[in-house]
Design a protein around this motif. Structure first.
Motif, PDB file in Angstrom:
ATOM      1  N   UNK A 115       4.100  -2.691   1.847  1.00 61.38           N
ATOM      2  CA  UNK A 115       5.202  -2.064   1.119  1.00 61.38           C
ATOM      3  C   UNK A 115       4.756  -0.744   0.498  1.00 61.38           C
ATOM      4  N   UNK A 116       5.629   0.259   0.576  1.00 59.81           N
ATOM      5  CA  UNK A 116       5.294   1.586   0.058  1.00 59.81           C
ATOM      6  C   UNK A 116       6.367   2.050  -0.922  1.00 59.81           C
ATOM      7  N   UNK A 117       5.927   2.815  -1.928  1.00 57.26           N
ATOM      8  CA  UNK A 117       6.840   3.339  -2.937  1.00 57.26           C
ATOM      9  C   UNK A 117       6.481   4.794  -3.217  1.00 57.26           C
ATOM     10  N   UNK A 118       7.472   5.689  -3.092  1.00 56.91           N
ATOM     11  CA  UNK A 118       7.238   7.099  -3.402  1.00 56.91           C
ATOM     12  C   UNK A 118       7.233   7.254  -4.920  1.00 56.91           C
ATOM     13  N   UNK A 119       6.133   7.799  -5.462  1.00 49.48           N
ATOM     14  CA  UNK A 119       6.017   7.960  -6.908  1.00 49.48           C
ATOM     15  C   UNK A 119       6.131   9.423  -7.335  1.00 49.48           C
ATOM     16  N   UNK A 120       6.056  10.345  -6.378  1.00 49.36           N
ATOM     17  CA  UNK A 120       6.223  11.773  -6.685  1.00 49.36           C
ATOM     18  C   UNK A 120       6.570  12.515  -5.404  1.00 49.36           C
ATOM     19  N   UNK A 121       7.460  13.507  -5.533  1.00 45.74           N
ATOM     20  CA  UNK A 121       7.872  14.249  -4.349  1.00 45.74           C
ATOM     21  C   UNK A 121       8.283  15.660  -4.752  1.00 45.74           C
ATOM     22  N   UNK A 122       7.763  16.663  -4.033  1.00 40.32           N
ATOM     23  CA  UNK A 122       8.222  18.042  -4.223  1.00 40.32           C
ATOM     24  C   UNK A 122       8.232  18.732  -2.864  1.00 40.32           C
ATOM     25  N   UNK A 123       8.542  20.018  -2.765  1.00 43.32           N
ATOM     26  CA  UNK A 123       8.626  20.654  -1.434  1.00 43.32           C
ATOM     27  C   UNK A 123       7.311  20.715  -0.665  1.00 43.32           C
ATOM     28  N   UNK A 124       6.170  20.439  -1.315  1.00 43.64           N
ATOM     29  CA  UNK A 124       4.884  20.605  -0.645  1.00 43.64           C
ATOM     30  C   UNK A 124       4.150  19.297  -0.397  1.00 43.64           C
ATOM     31  N   UNK A 125       4.288  18.337  -1.324  1.00 41.88           N
ATOM     32  CA  UNK A 125       3.562  17.073  -1.188  1.00 41.88           C
ATOM     33  C   UNK A 125       4.457  15.894  -1.560  1.00 41.88           C
ATOM     34  N   UNK A 126       4.048  14.715  -1.087  1.00 40.99           N
ATOM     35  CA  UNK A 126       4.685  13.458  -1.488  1.00 40.99           C
ATOM     36  C   UNK A 126       3.567  12.462  -1.795  1.00 40.99           C
ATOM     37  N   UNK A 127       3.618  11.829  -2.955  1.00 38.14           N
ATOM     38  CA  UNK A 127       2.620  10.821  -3.321  1.00 38.14           C
ATOM     39  C   UNK A 127       3.254   9.449  -3.166  1.00 38.14           C
ATOM     40  N   UNK A 128       2.609   8.622  -2.337  1.00 39.99           N
ATOM     41  CA  UNK A 128       3.131   7.292  -2.030  1.00 39.99           C
ATOM     42  C   UNK A 128       2.118   6.239  -2.433  1.00 39.99           C
ATOM     43  N   UNK A 129       2.591   5.197  -3.072  1.00 43.55           N
ATOM     44  CA  UNK A 129       1.736   4.072  -3.453  1.00 43.55           C
ATOM     45  C   UNK A 129       1.948   2.945  -2.453  1.00 43.55           C
ATOM     46  N   UNK A 130       0.874   2.506  -1.824  1.00 49.19           N
ATOM     47  CA  UNK A 130       0.950   1.499  -0.760  1.00 49.19           C
ATOM     48  C   UNK A 130       0.284   0.199  -1.187  1.00 49.19           C
ATOM     49  N   UNK A 131       0.960  -0.904  -0.895  1.00 51.15           N
ATOM     50  CA  UNK A 131       0.294  -2.199  -0.903  1.00 51.15           C
ATOM     51  C   UNK A 131      -0.397  -2.308   0.454  1.00 51.15           C
ATOM     52  N   UNK A 132      -1.711  -2.368   0.453  1.00 51.77           N
ATOM     53  CA  UNK A 132      -2.457  -2.263   1.707  1.00 51.77           C
ATOM     54  C   UNK A 132      -3.445  -3.409   1.851  1.00 51.77           C
ATOM     55  N   UNK A 133      -3.972  -3.526   3.068  1.00 48.74           N
ATOM     56  CA  UNK A 133      -5.048  -4.481   3.330  1.00 48.74           C
ATOM     57  C   UNK A 133      -6.201  -3.709   3.966  1.00 48.74           C
ATOM     58  N   UNK A 134      -7.391  -3.854   3.378  1.00 45.57           N
ATOM     59  CA  UNK A 134      -8.570  -3.125   3.850  1.00 45.57           C
ATOM     60  C   UNK A 134      -9.092  -3.717   5.158  1.00 45.57           C
ATOM     61  N   UNK A 135      -9.925  -2.974   5.881  1.00 44.43           N
ATOM     62  CA  UNK A 135     -10.532  -3.512   7.106  1.00 44.43           C
ATOM     63  C   UNK A 135     -11.318  -4.796   6.884  1.00 44.43           C
TER      64      UNK A 135
END
Length: 202
Positions: free
Chosen positions: A19-39
């Motif tokens: 699951x991913x959630x955008x926590x910041x967005x502007x015309x140049x960058x987007x910061x997304x927080x991901x629930x992830x699983x490592x290798x």
């Protein structure tokens, strides 16, 4: 491009994105927080800075072996930086056209010959930013046209002098350092016209 060595292969499982959630967005960058699983299989929270432009850099080399560096104040590190002409181009646009624009706007130059010499990832542990670097030769002067937020200085310096400044830590922009090293490698390995290589190596 040379053949990929056999030891350059993938090991283990890749990262998995949940699951991913955008926590910041502007015309140049987007910061997304991901629930992830490592290798390793362990769950992890991963913050990813996504870039909306491709980073572009130009190594403009004059026939006498000199290059053009751009001086400017940089916001993130709050310092003054000497760099190659650099900028960004939309991901869906021709990167060469963006590189030509940056060379014209920042350095006041046009080039008759262009060659991709570097394709790299910048800070790939936390961002997806990619970069393309070009060698530009057969240069002709134009009028610089910087962005309205840029107060730029220009210096034309011998290639070898710029390389030594980078190796001494005086040039800290990583794309500039990588491009200078790539140019040096090409000059040493016979990948450039002989006269230009001799001029660059001094």
């Amino acid at each position: 491009m040379s053949q990929k060595p056999g030891w350059l292969k993938t090991h283990g499982a890749p990262w998995e994105r949940g699951e991913a959630k955008v926590v910041y967005d502007n015309p140049w960058i987007r910061v997304t927080e991901h629930q992830a699983r490592a290798p390793t299989g362990q769950p992890a929270l991963y913050g990813l800075v996504g870039f909306k432009n491709l980073a572009l850099a130009v190594l403009p080399v004059h026939d006498d072996g000199s290059i053009v560096l751009v001086g400017q104040s940089r916001f993130p590190a709050q310092d003054y930086s000497w760099e190659l002409p650099e900028g960004g181009g939309p991901l869906d646009a021709d990167p060469l056209e963006g590189a030509k624009r940056e060379l014209r706007e920042e350095a006041g130059l046009a080039a008759a010959h262009w060659q991709v010499i570097l394709q790299t990832q910048l800070s790939n542990s936390v961002t997806d930013e990619r970069a393309i670097g070009y060698l530009a030769t057969s240069l002709t002067p134009l009028e610089p046209d910087p962005d309205e937020t840029e107060l730029l200085a220009l210096e034309r310096v011998p290639f070898r002098e710029a390389l030594e400044a980078a190796m001494a830590g005086h040039l800290k922009d990583m794309l500039t350092v990588a491009m200078l090293l790539r140019g040096y490698h090409m000059a040493r390995e016979g990948a450039l016209p002989a006269a230009l290589a001799r001029a660059m190596l001094g």
